[in-house]
Motif scaffolding. Structure first.
Motif, mmCIF file in Angstrom:
data_model
loop_
_atom_site.group_PDB
_atom_site.id
_atom_site.type_symbol
_atom_site.label_atom_id
_atom_site.label_comp_id
_atom_site.label_asym_id
_atom_site.label_seq_id
_atom_site.Cartn_x
_atom_site.Cartn_y
_atom_site.Cartn_z
ATOM 1 N N SER A 24 0.835 -1.208 0.000
ATOM 2 C CA SER A 24 0.000 0.000 0.000
ATOM 3 C C SER A 24 0.867 1.253 0.000
ATOM 4 C CB SER A 24 -0.903 0.001 1.238
ATOM 5 O OG SER A 24 -0.121 0.209 2.408
ATOM 6 N N HIS A 25 0.224 2.388 -0.279
ATOM 7 C CA HIS A 25 0.908 3.674 -0.249
ATOM 8 C C HIS A 25 1.508 3.924 1.137
ATOM 9 C CE1 HIS A 25 0.540 8.325 -0.403
ATOM 10 N NE2 HIS A 25 1.749 7.953 -0.673
ATOM 11 N N LYS A 26 0.734 3.637 2.175
ATOM 12 C CA LYS A 26 1.196 3.834 3.548
ATOM 13 C C LYS A 26 2.421 2.959 3.847
ATOM 14 C CE LYS A 26 -0.393 3.351 8.314
ATOM 15 N NZ LYS A 26 -1.482 2.893 9.166
ATOM 16 N N ASP A 27 2.375 1.703 3.430
ATOM 17 C CA ASP A 27 3.494 0.802 3.677
ATOM 18 C C ASP A 27 4.701 1.156 2.814
ATOM 19 O OD1 ASP A 27 2.089 -0.579 5.613
ATOM 20 O OD2 ASP A 27 1.307 -2.043 4.197
ATOM 21 N N CYS A 28 4.454 1.659 1.627
ATOM 22 C CA CYS A 28 5.538 2.131 0.773
ATOM 23 C C CYS A 28 6.258 3.297 1.448
ATOM 24 C CB CYS A 28 4.992 2.559 -0.585
ATOM 25 S SG CYS A 28 6.229 3.270 -1.689
ATOM 26 N N THR A 29 5.496 4.215 1.996
ATOM 27 C CA THR A 29 6.085 5.354 2.704
ATOM 28 C C THR A 29 6.949 4.886 3.861
ATOM 29 O OG1 THR A 29 4.253 6.803 2.069
ATOM 30 C CG2 THR A 29 5.551 7.480 3.982
ATOM 31 N N LYS A 30 6.460 3.927 4.636
ATOM 32 C CA LYS A 30 7.248 3.377 5.751
ATOM 33 C C LYS A 30 8.553 2.771 5.251
ATOM 34 C CE LYS A 30 3.406 2.019 8.737
ATOM 35 N NZ LYS A 30 2.705 0.869 9.308
ATOM 36 N N CYS A 31 8.463 2.026 4.162
ATOM 37 C CA CYS A 31 9.643 1.370 3.605
ATOM 38 C C CYS A 31 10.664 2.402 3.119
ATOM 39 C CB CYS A 31 9.231 0.443 2.461
ATOM 40 S SG CYS A 31 10.541 -0.644 1.878
ATOM 41 N N ILE A 32 10.207 3.413 2.388
ATOM 42 C CA ILE A 32 11.116 4.454 1.881
ATOM 43 C C ILE A 32 11.760 5.210 3.038
ATOM 44 C CG2 ILE A 32 11.216 6.662 0.652
ATOM 45 C CD1 ILE A 32 11.095 4.317 -1.282
ATOM 46 N N LEU A 33 10.996 5.542 4.060
ATOM 47 C CA LEU A 33 11.565 6.242 5.215
ATOM 48 C C LEU A 33 12.591 5.374 5.930
ATOM 49 C CD1 LEU A 33 8.435 8.110 6.612
ATOM 50 C CD2 LEU A 33 10.413 9.100 5.416
ATOM 51 N N HIS A 34 12.338 4.085 6.002
ATOM 52 C CA HIS A 34 13.306 3.170 6.605
ATOM 53 C C HIS A 34 14.608 3.144 5.786
ATOM 54 C CE1 HIS A 34 14.727 -0.176 8.983
ATOM 55 N NE2 HIS A 34 15.144 -0.717 7.847
ATOM 56 N N VAL A 35 14.470 3.032 4.477
ATOM 57 C CA VAL A 35 15.639 3.016 3.599
ATOM 58 C C VAL A 35 16.387 4.344 3.662
ATOM 59 C CG1 VAL A 35 16.342 2.906 1.171
ATOM 60 C CG2 VAL A 35 14.785 1.212 2.086
ATOM 61 N N SER A 36 15.643 5.434 3.744
ATOM 62 C CA SER A 36 16.265 6.754 3.872
ATOM 63 C C SER A 36 17.118 6.821 5.134
ATOM 64 C CB SER A 36 15.178 7.830 3.904
ATOM 65 O OG SER A 36 15.716 9.092 4.149
ATOM 66 N N GLY A 37 16.633 6.253 6.220
ATOM 67 C CA GLY A 37 17.410 6.193 7.453
ATOM 68 C C GLY A 37 18.649 5.325 7.298
ATOM 69 N N GLU A 38 18.525 4.232 6.558
ATOM 70 C CA GLU A 38 19.677 3.360 6.297
ATOM 71 C C GLU A 38 20.746 4.109 5.512
ATOM 72 O OE1 GLU A 38 20.393 0.066 7.145
ATOM 73 O OE2 GLU A 38 18.690 0.294 8.490
ATOM 74 N N ILE A 39 20.306 4.929 4.551
ATOM 75 C CA ILE A 39 21.269 5.702 3.758
ATOM 76 C C ILE A 39 22.014 6.692 4.641
ATOM 77 C CG2 ILE A 39 21.380 7.580 2.044
ATOM 78 C CD1 ILE A 39 19.816 5.870 0.168
ATOM 79 N N LYS A 40 21.320 7.324 5.582
ATOM 80 C CA LYS A 40 21.990 8.251 6.498
ATOM 81 C C LYS A 40 23.056 7.541 7.314
ATOM 82 C CE LYS A 40 18.187 11.475 7.026
ATOM 83 N NZ LYS A 40 17.124 11.956 7.897
ATOM 84 N N ARG A 41 22.764 6.302 7.742
ATOM 85 C CA ARG A 41 23.702 5.547 8.570
ATOM 86 C C ARG A 41 24.900 5.023 7.771
ATOM 87 N NH1 ARG A 41 19.035 4.663 11.101
ATOM 88 N NH2 ARG A 41 18.295 2.849 9.970
ATOM 89 N N CYS A 42 24.643 4.490 6.607
ATOM 90 C CA CYS A 42 25.724 3.830 5.873
ATOM 91 C C CYS A 42 26.522 4.749 4.980
ATOM 92 C CB CYS A 42 25.181 2.683 5.016
ATOM 93 S SG CYS A 42 24.483 3.182 3.426
ATOM 94 N N CYS A 43 25.914 5.832 4.538
ATOM 95 C CA CYS A 43 26.475 6.531 3.389
ATOM 96 C C CYS A 43 26.702 8.023 3.606
ATOM 97 C CB CYS A 43 25.541 6.349 2.206
ATOM 98 S SG CYS A 43 24.903 4.680 2.018
ATOM 99 N N SER A 44 26.795 8.454 4.829
ATOM 100 C CA SER A 44 26.916 9.879 5.136
ATOM 101 C C SER A 44 28.054 10.533 4.349
ATOM 102 C CB SER A 44 27.141 10.076 6.634
ATOM 103 O OG SER A 44 27.215 11.452 6.936
ATOM 104 N N GLY A 45 27.691 11.521 3.559
ATOM 105 C CA GLY A 45 28.675 12.272 2.795
ATOM 106 C C GLY A 45 29.011 11.699 1.437
ATOM 107 N N ALA A 46 28.599 10.469 1.157
ATOM 108 C CA ALA A 46 28.894 9.856 -0.142
ATOM 109 C C ALA A 46 28.157 10.596 -1.243
ATOM 110 C CB ALA A 46 28.483 8.385 -0.141
ATOM 111 N N ILE A 47 28.819 10.811 -2.377
ATOM 112 C CA ILE A 47 28.171 11.567 -3.451
ATOM 113 C C ILE A 47 27.167 10.728 -4.233
ATOM 114 C CG2 ILE A 47 30.073 13.198 -3.674
ATOM 115 C CD1 ILE A 47 30.751 11.707 -6.337
ATOM 116 N N ALA A 48 27.135 9.417 -3.987
ATOM 117 C CA ALA A 48 26.137 8.554 -4.619
ATOM 118 C C ALA A 48 25.921 7.325 -3.751
ATOM 119 C CB ALA A 48 26.590 8.137 -6.014
ATOM 120 N N ALA A 49 24.680 6.859 -3.713
ATOM 121 C CA ALA A 49 24.364 5.647 -2.959
ATOM 122 C C ALA A 49 23.033 5.097 -3.441
ATOM 123 C CB ALA A 49 24.311 5.928 -1.463
#
Length: 127
Positions: free
Chosen positions: A82-107
């Motif tokens: 669903s749209h709601k679950d998609c939003t949760k998933c994207i926000l989770h992935v966005s948090g993962e990117i902050k943790r793993c990839c801080s400052g990287a010019i691509a991820a």
């Protein structure tokens, strides 16, 4: 055609990141805070339009920051959530990117239910 393939049986409401494929650039930006702010802003903007124009849960866009830097981003969810679950998933992935990839010019991070990728560029180099 924009398509995200999902293998196996559908698992509803399973957003555990039991599988993460990530690709992270070794090159870092000088403005880490500016990049992080631009990424957060772009995620929020794209989430608002994720299902508005494209019923497939696909969105892309750009965000300029620090006057001469630009971030390109694409996100997508599988069509069985669903749209709601998609939003949760994207926000989770966005948090993962902050943790793993801080400052990287691509991820990029791919999970069973959603995908998010960004790339950074200097506008002066594009001229």
């Amino acid at each position: 055609m924009k398509c995200m393939v999902k293998y196996g049986e559908p698992v509803i409401n399973n957003y555990d990141v039991w599988f993460v494929a990530n690709e992270v650039s070794d090159i870092k930006t000088k403005d880490v805070v500016g990049l992080q702010n631009a990424l957060s802003s772009l995620v929020d903007t794209l989430l608002l339009g994720l299902y508005k124009e494209q019923p497939t849960g696909y969105a892309y866009g750009t965000q300029v920051y620090n006057k001469n830097q630009i971030v390109y981003m694409v996100m997508q969810c599988t069509d069985d959530i669903s749209h709601k679950d998609c939003t949760k998933c994207i926000l989770h992935v966005s948090g993962e990117i902050k943790r793993c990839c801080s400052g990287a010019i691509a991820a990029a991070i791919l999970t069973p239910n959603c995908y998010l990728r960004y790339a950074h560029s200097d506008l002066r180099a594009l001229k």
